[in-house]
Design a protein around this motif. Structure first.
Motif, PDB file in Angstrom:
ATOM      1  N   CYS A  44      37.411 -16.360  48.534  1.00 39.98           N
ATOM      2  CA  CYS A  44      36.658 -16.860  49.681  1.00 39.98           C
ATOM      3  C   CYS A  44      35.811 -18.010  49.150  1.00 39.98           C
ATOM      4  O   CYS A  44      34.976 -17.806  48.269  1.00 39.98           O
ATOM      5  N   SER A  45      36.055 -19.206  49.656  1.00 40.86           N
ATOM      6  CA  SER A  45      35.327 -20.357  49.127  1.00 40.86           C
ATOM      7  C   SER A  45      34.607 -21.108  50.232  1.00 40.86           C
ATOM      8  O   SER A  45      34.965 -21.015  51.405  1.00 40.86           O
ATOM      9  N   GLY A  46      33.604 -21.839  49.831  1.00 52.48           N
ATOM     10  CA  GLY A  46      32.833 -22.646  50.757  1.00 52.48           C
ATOM     11  C   GLY A  46      31.622 -23.216  50.043  1.00 52.48           C
ATOM     12  O   GLY A  46      31.341 -22.850  48.899  1.00 52.48           O
ATOM     13  N   SER A  47      30.911 -24.076  50.705  1.00 51.54           N
ATOM     14  CA  SER A  47      29.716 -24.688  50.127  1.00 51.54           C
ATOM     15  C   SER A  47      28.676 -23.630  49.810  1.00 51.54           C
ATOM     16  O   SER A  47      28.637 -22.563  50.437  1.00 51.54           O
ATOM     17  N   GLY A  48      27.809 -23.948  48.858  1.00 53.37           N
ATOM     18  CA  GLY A  48      26.739 -23.035  48.483  1.00 53.37           C
ATOM     19  C   GLY A  48      25.776 -22.786  49.632  1.00 53.37           C
ATOM     20  O   GLY A  48      25.472 -23.696  50.398  1.00 53.37           O
ATOM     21  N   GLY A  49      25.333 -21.541  49.759  1.00 53.71           N
ATOM     22  CA  GLY A  49      24.305 -21.201  50.731  1.00 53.71           C
ATOM     23  C   GLY A  49      24.777 -21.004  52.158  1.00 53.71           C
ATOM     24  O   GLY A  49      23.949 -20.910  53.065  1.00 53.71           O
ATOM     25  N   ILE A  50      26.103 -20.933  52.383  1.00 52.23           N
ATOM     26  CA  ILE A  50      26.570 -20.774  53.767  1.00 52.23           C
ATOM     27  C   ILE A  50      26.780 -19.326  54.175  1.00 52.23           C
ATOM     28  O   ILE A  50      27.098 -19.053  55.322  1.00 52.23           O
ATOM     29  N   GLY A  51      26.633 -18.380  53.221  1.00 53.93           N
ATOM     30  CA  GLY A  51      26.692 -16.971  53.596  1.00 53.93           C
ATOM     31  C   GLY A  51      27.887 -16.189  53.082  1.00 53.93           C
ATOM     32  O   GLY A  51      28.196 -15.122  53.615  1.00 53.93           O
ATOM     33  N   LYS A  52      28.567 -16.679  52.049  1.00 53.34           N
ATOM     34  CA  LYS A  52      29.719 -15.950  51.514  1.00 53.34           C
ATOM     35  C   LYS A  52      29.311 -14.586  50.962  1.00 53.34           C
ATOM     36  O   LYS A  52      29.986 -13.585  51.211  1.00 53.34           O
ATOM     37  N   SER A  53      28.215 -14.534  50.248  1.00 47.87           N
ATOM     38  CA  SER A  53      27.749 -13.257  49.689  1.00 47.87           C
ATOM     39  C   SER A  53      27.393 -12.279  50.802  1.00 47.87           C
ATOM     40  O   SER A  53      27.754 -11.098  50.746  1.00 47.87           O
ATOM     41  N   LEU A  54      26.694 -12.770  51.799  1.00 46.27           N
ATOM     42  CA  LEU A  54      26.340 -11.936  52.952  1.00 46.27           C
ATOM     43  C   LEU A  54      27.598 -11.430  53.651  1.00 46.27           C
ATOM     44  O   LEU A  54      27.692 -10.252  54.006  1.00 46.27           O
ATOM     45  N   LEU A  55      28.569 -12.301  53.840  1.00 39.08           N
ATOM     46  CA  LEU A  55      29.827 -11.914  54.477  1.00 39.08           C
ATOM     47  C   LEU A  55      30.492 -10.780  53.715  1.00 39.08           C
ATOM     48  O   LEU A  55      30.867  -9.761  54.304  1.00 39.08           O
ATOM     49  N   TRP A  56      30.616 -10.916  52.399  1.00 36.83           N
ATOM     50  CA  TRP A  56      31.326  -9.889  51.623  1.00 36.83           C
ATOM     51  C   TRP A  56      30.526  -8.606  51.479  1.00 36.83           C
ATOM     52  O   TRP A  56      31.091  -7.514  51.426  1.00 36.83           O
ATOM     53  N   GLN A  57      29.210  -8.708  51.451  1.00 33.22           N
ATOM     54  CA  GLN A  57      28.402  -7.483  51.442  1.00 33.22           C
ATOM     55  C   GLN A  57      28.569  -6.755  52.774  1.00 33.22           C
ATOM     56  O   GLN A  57      28.643  -5.521  52.812  1.00 33.22           O
ATOM     57  N   THR A  58      28.673  -7.501  53.861  1.00 30.83           N
ATOM     58  CA  THR A  58      28.886  -6.902  55.179  1.00 30.83           C
ATOM     59  C   THR A  58      30.282  -6.281  55.261  1.00 30.83           C
ATOM     60  O   THR A  58      30.440  -5.156  55.761  1.00 30.83           O
ATOM     61  N   ILE A  59      31.295  -6.978  54.794  1.00 30.99           N
ATOM     62  CA  ILE A  59      32.655  -6.436  54.795  1.00 30.99           C
ATOM     63  C   ILE A  59      32.723  -5.164  53.957  1.00 30.99           C
ATOM     64  O   ILE A  59      33.304  -4.162  54.375  1.00 30.99           O
ATOM     65  N   GLY A  60      32.106  -5.173  52.785  1.00 33.47           N
ATOM     66  CA  GLY A  60      32.080  -3.975  51.944  1.00 33.47           C
ATOM     67  C   GLY A  60      31.401  -2.813  52.635  1.00 33.47           C
ATOM     68  O   GLY A  60      31.861  -1.672  52.569  1.00 33.47           O
ATOM     69  N   THR A  61      30.308  -3.088  53.319  1.00 33.16           N
ATOM     70  CA  THR A  61      29.598  -2.051  54.064  1.00 33.16           C
ATOM     71  C   THR A  61      30.482  -1.493  55.178  1.00 33.16           C
ATOM     72  O   THR A  61      30.555  -0.273  55.382  1.00 33.16           O
ATOM     73  N   ALA A  62      31.164  -2.378  55.890  1.00 29.08           N
ATOM     74  CA  ALA A  62      32.056  -1.938  56.971  1.00 29.08           C
ATOM     75  C   ALA A  62      33.197  -1.083  56.421  1.00 29.08           C
ATOM     76  O   ALA A  62      33.517  -0.021  56.980  1.00 29.08           O
ATOM     77  N   PHE A  63      33.810  -1.517  55.334  1.00 28.19           N
ATOM     78  CA  PHE A  63      34.882  -0.723  54.725  1.00 28.19           C
ATOM     79  C   PHE A  63      34.375   0.651  54.294  1.00 28.19           C
ATOM     80  O   PHE A  63      35.028   1.666  54.506  1.00 28.19           O
ATOM     81  N   ALA A  64      33.207   0.677  53.668  1.00 25.54           N
ATOM     82  CA  ALA A  64      32.682   1.934  53.129  1.00 25.54           C
ATOM     83  C   ALA A  64      32.260   2.909  54.226  1.00 25.54           C
ATOM     84  O   ALA A  64      32.312   4.119  54.035  1.00 25.54           O
TER      85      ALA A  64
ATOM     86  N   GLY B 215      27.330   5.919  50.845  1.00 22.73           N
ATOM     87  CA  GLY B 215      27.785   6.619  49.647  1.00 22.73           C
ATOM     88  C   GLY B 215      29.016   6.034  48.990  1.00 22.73           C
ATOM     89  O   GLY B 215      29.221   6.185  47.791  1.00 22.73           O
ATOM     90  N   ARG B 216      29.836   5.321  49.738  1.00 17.62           N
ATOM     91  CA  ARG B 216      31.050   4.726  49.185  1.00 17.62           C
ATOM     92  C   ARG B 216      30.867   3.251  48.819  1.00 17.62           C
ATOM     93  O   ARG B 216      31.819   2.598  48.414  1.00 17.62           O
ATOM     94  N   LEU B 217      29.661   2.737  48.976  1.00 17.85           N
ATOM     95  CA  LEU B 217      29.366   1.347  48.646  1.00 17.85           C
ATOM     96  C   LEU B 217      28.428   1.298  47.452  1.00 17.85           C
ATOM     97  O   LEU B 217      27.382   1.941  47.443  1.00 17.85           O
ATOM     98  N   LYS B 218      28.813   0.511  46.469  1.00 17.62           N
ATOM     99  CA  LYS B 218      27.960   0.308  45.301  1.00 17.62           C
ATOM    100  C   LYS B 218      27.806  -1.193  45.103  1.00 17.62           C
ATOM    101  O   LYS B 218      28.778  -1.887  44.789  1.00 17.62           O
ATOM    102  N   VAL B 219      26.591  -1.688  45.327  1.00 17.20           N
ATOM    103  CA  VAL B 219      26.286  -3.097  45.097  1.00 17.20           C
ATOM    104  C   VAL B 219      25.446  -3.169  43.837  1.00 17.20           C
ATOM    105  O   VAL B 219      24.364  -2.586  43.774  1.00 17.20           O
ATOM    106  N   VAL B 220      25.960  -3.867  42.833  1.00 21.59           N
ATOM    107  CA  VAL B 220      25.301  -3.931  41.527  1.00 21.59           C
ATOM    108  C   VAL B 220      24.689  -5.317  41.337  1.00 21.59           C
ATOM    109  O   VAL B 220      25.415  -6.313  41.244  1.00 21.59           O
ATOM    110  N   PRO B 221      23.349  -5.399  41.307  1.00 21.01           N
ATOM    111  CA  PRO B 221      22.720  -6.691  41.036  1.00 21.01           C
ATOM    112  C   PRO B 221      22.900  -7.056  39.570  1.00 21.01           C
ATOM    113  O   PRO B 221      22.533  -6.287  38.685  1.00 21.01           O
TER     114      PRO B 221
END
Length: 150
Positions: free
Chosen positions: A5-25, A71-77
């Protein structure tokens, strides 16, 4: 399979994938993709822990879920850690001990979906060298065998 998933910096890619991971979990329908109960691991290599949790609270509120549902989502900083999974040694691409630790974690936890945020943090090869890129993508894809993994 691996997806970029690519795009300019700061447009929300991290937020998008954290949301997708949450939805999957949690089994929430998000962008038409529902897969209940997937185990998701996200390596968040650019954001501080406080930002990740602030974002997670907003995601949970938007999706109607609580932190107890994660419980099925692990986000590691991993801000400030050495996140390199593949690097060059004498001009040749080699996987690092960090890659081996990640592979063990993915398999020990039976992770279904792995999010690496972002490629600039984890890939230490030449971005224009097809062989190096292919070795990296194949290595990530091959972390898990015998069961579905993305």
């Amino acid at each position: 399979t691996p997806t970029l998933c690519s795009g300019s910096g700061g447009i929300g890619k991290s937020l998008l994938w954290q949301t997708i991971g949450t939805a999957f979990a949690t089994g929430v329908d998000y962008l038409g993709a529902t897969a209940a109960g997937l185990r998701c691991l996200m390596w968040a290599c650019e954001d501080p822990k406080e930002e990740i949790w602030r974002r997670q609270a907003a995601i949970c509120a938007q999706l109607g879920r609580s932190f107890d549902d994660l419980g099925r989502l692990k986000v590691v900083p991993r801000l400030g850690a050495d996140n390199t999974l593949l690097e060059l040694a004498y001009g040749k691409p080699v996987f690092t001990p960090t890659f081996e630790r990640l592979r063990e974690e993915v398999n020990d936890l039976q992770i279904d979906v792995l999010v690496l945020d972002n490629v600039g943090q984890v890939y230490g090869g030449g971005e224009s060298d097809r062989h190096q890129v292919t070795k990296f993508v194949n290595g990530v894809h091959g972390m898990v065998t015998g069961r579905p993994f993305a």
